[in-house]
Every structure is written in C-alpha cells, then in structure tokens.
Design an enzyme around this catalytic site. Structure first.
Site, PDB file in Angstrom:
ATOM      1  N   HIS A  60     -35.361 -11.828 -55.801  1.00 20.92           N
ATOM      2  CA  HIS A  60     -36.811 -11.989 -55.790  1.00 20.92           C
ATOM      3  C   HIS A  60     -37.263 -12.619 -54.480  1.00 20.92           C
ATOM      4  CE1 HIS A  60     -37.617 -11.695 -60.404  1.00 20.92           C
ATOM      5  NE2 HIS A  60     -36.860 -10.714 -59.941  1.00 20.92           N
ATOM      6  N   GLU A  62     -39.443 -14.780 -53.606  1.00 20.46           N
ATOM      7  CA  GLU A  62     -39.623 -16.230 -53.503  1.00 20.46           C
ATOM      8  C   GLU A  62     -38.314 -16.929 -53.153  1.00 20.46           C
ATOM      9  OE1 GLU A  62     -42.510 -14.612 -56.622  1.00 20.46           O
ATOM     10  OE2 GLU A  62     -40.390 -14.369 -56.107  1.00 20.46           O
ATOM     11  N   CYS A 100     -42.245 -15.122 -61.225  1.00 20.90           N
ATOM     12  CA  CYS A 100     -41.705 -15.054 -62.578  1.00 20.90           C
ATOM     13  C   CYS A 100     -41.276 -16.464 -63.005  1.00 20.90           C
ATOM     14  CB  CYS A 100     -40.520 -14.090 -62.647  1.00 20.90           C
ATOM     15  SG  CYS A 100     -39.027 -14.710 -61.827  1.00 20.90           S
ATOM     16  N   CYS A 103     -38.203 -17.961 -61.005  1.00 22.73           N
ATOM     17  CA  CYS A 103     -38.552 -18.363 -59.641  1.00 22.73           C
ATOM     18  C   CYS A 103     -39.424 -19.615 -59.646  1.00 22.73           C
ATOM     19  CB  CYS A 103     -39.265 -17.222 -58.922  1.00 22.73           C
ATOM     20  SG  CYS A 103     -38.172 -15.850 -58.462  1.00 22.73           S
TER      21      CYS A 103
END
Length: 211
Positions: A60, A62, A100, A103
């Site tokens: 992801h 992030e 999400c 994260c």
C-alpha cells in the site's frame, strides 16, 4: 531538491480519473499519493520536496512512502551523534483514497514514535467507510488520536494538486460535475466518523476526574 520516486508529474487524464471524488469509483483500484515535504531551515526559509507514489507490488502506498522517509527527511532520526537534535518535518499527503485500517494503525504507531514529524492527509474519497462499524472508520479515528489532520479534498486542494503535481501543459483545472456536492457529502461523513473520538476523549477525562 525533487525526489523522483515516480516520474515527478502525473498525466492529466490519470490525475482526473484517480482523484475524481465520484460516489461510485469503479475501476479505481489503486491509491495515488501526492506529497509535499517541508522543513524549516531558517527563520524565513523552508526546504521543500514533492512527488507522487502509487501502490506497488502489493504494498500500500502509505507504507511505501514510509520506506522513502530516510531519503526525503534526512536527519529525522538524527545523524547518529549522541544527544544530537533530530530535525522536524511537516508532511502533507493528497490521497485518492483514505487509508485502510491496517495502514492507519501502522501510521498511528509510527507517528507516536516520531514526535518530530507532523502529518496532514487530504483525501479524495473514503475507503470502505459506509458501514457504521467498519474497521476503516476506526482506523481514521486512530489517526486523529495520533495527531493526524484528516480532511476531504475541496476545489482549492484539487487546484493546488493540478498546479503542483500534474503535467497540465498550462491548461486550467476545470471542476467536474458534482465536485462541490461530493466534497460536502464526504466532509459531512468524515466529520460524523471522527466525532466519536471526541466523545471517547470526554469519557477518559471524566474517568480521570472520578466522575
């Protein structure tokens, strides 16, 4: 210095497609993250860096950004000297989706361990936040508790991103149909999501007071 994590500027069509704040975001399975990194280097001067990232190889965006912090924020953890002062940074993200749950938890933990880093997150759309009891909602509240300012992108934010991160070739940013209405709708939803955090803080305060 500009750090070329991806090509520095986004193509116009890609920016519009991924950042459009539509209610039904079909086909937008990636998260794009445009960032600005600032550090004060004097009373009237700032160092400045910017770029953009997207999800890669199942990671992801992030968490991918955190991998680059050492290069983007030299001195964030000091330079190894005993008692050396760590440098302070201010980072702003403009994300096509809100983080999400996983994260959000990872970011919250990281920021609690890095008090000299300030993070603001502007998001185009809310990820899996329709259900009242969704983990993603709880994740956003965790970010708020960790000191992160989470905000829905408005016209001025899209305009700033267009001018800063997009290869617009001197074309002007044009708002799409529903941009303002969707911004208001999403901002109200985000406010409702983050509000319980304030209620919990009051409960904690009452407990401390023995009430």
């Amino acid at each position: 210095m500009i750090t070329k994590l991806d090509s520095v500027l986004l193509p116009r069509k890609k920016f519009i497609f991924h950042y459009k704040n539509v209610r039904w975001a079909k086909g937008r399975n990636e998260t794009y993250l445009c960032f600005v990194v600032k550090r004060r280097v004097g009373p009237e001067s700032l160092s400045f860096d910017f770029g953009h990232l997207r999800n890669r190889n199942g990671c992801h965006v992030e968490l991918l950004f955190l991998r680059y912090l050492g290069a983007l924020c030299p001195g964030l953890w000091g330079y190894g000297g005993t008692g050396e002062r760590k440098l302070s940074y201010s980072i702003t993200w403009f994300c096509s989706w809100s983080p999400c749950f996983s994260c959000s938890i990872a970011l919250s933990k990281f920021l609690r361990q890095t008090p000299n880093l300030r993070l603001r997150i502007f998001v185009s759309r809310l990820y899996f936040c329709d259900m009242e009891d969704s983990l993603e909602r709880e994740g956003l509240r965790k970010l708020k508790k960790a000191g992160v300012q989470v905000t829905i992108m408005s016209y001025k934010d899209y305009f700033y991103c267009w001018q800063t991160f997009v290869a617009h070739k001197e074309s002007k940013f044009k708002a799409w149909d529903g941009l303002h209405q969707n911004t208001v709708r999403l901002a109200r939803k985000l406010n409702r999501i983050l509000q319980p955090c304030d209620t919990e803080d009051l409960r904690d305060a009452f407990k401390l007071l023995g009430l």
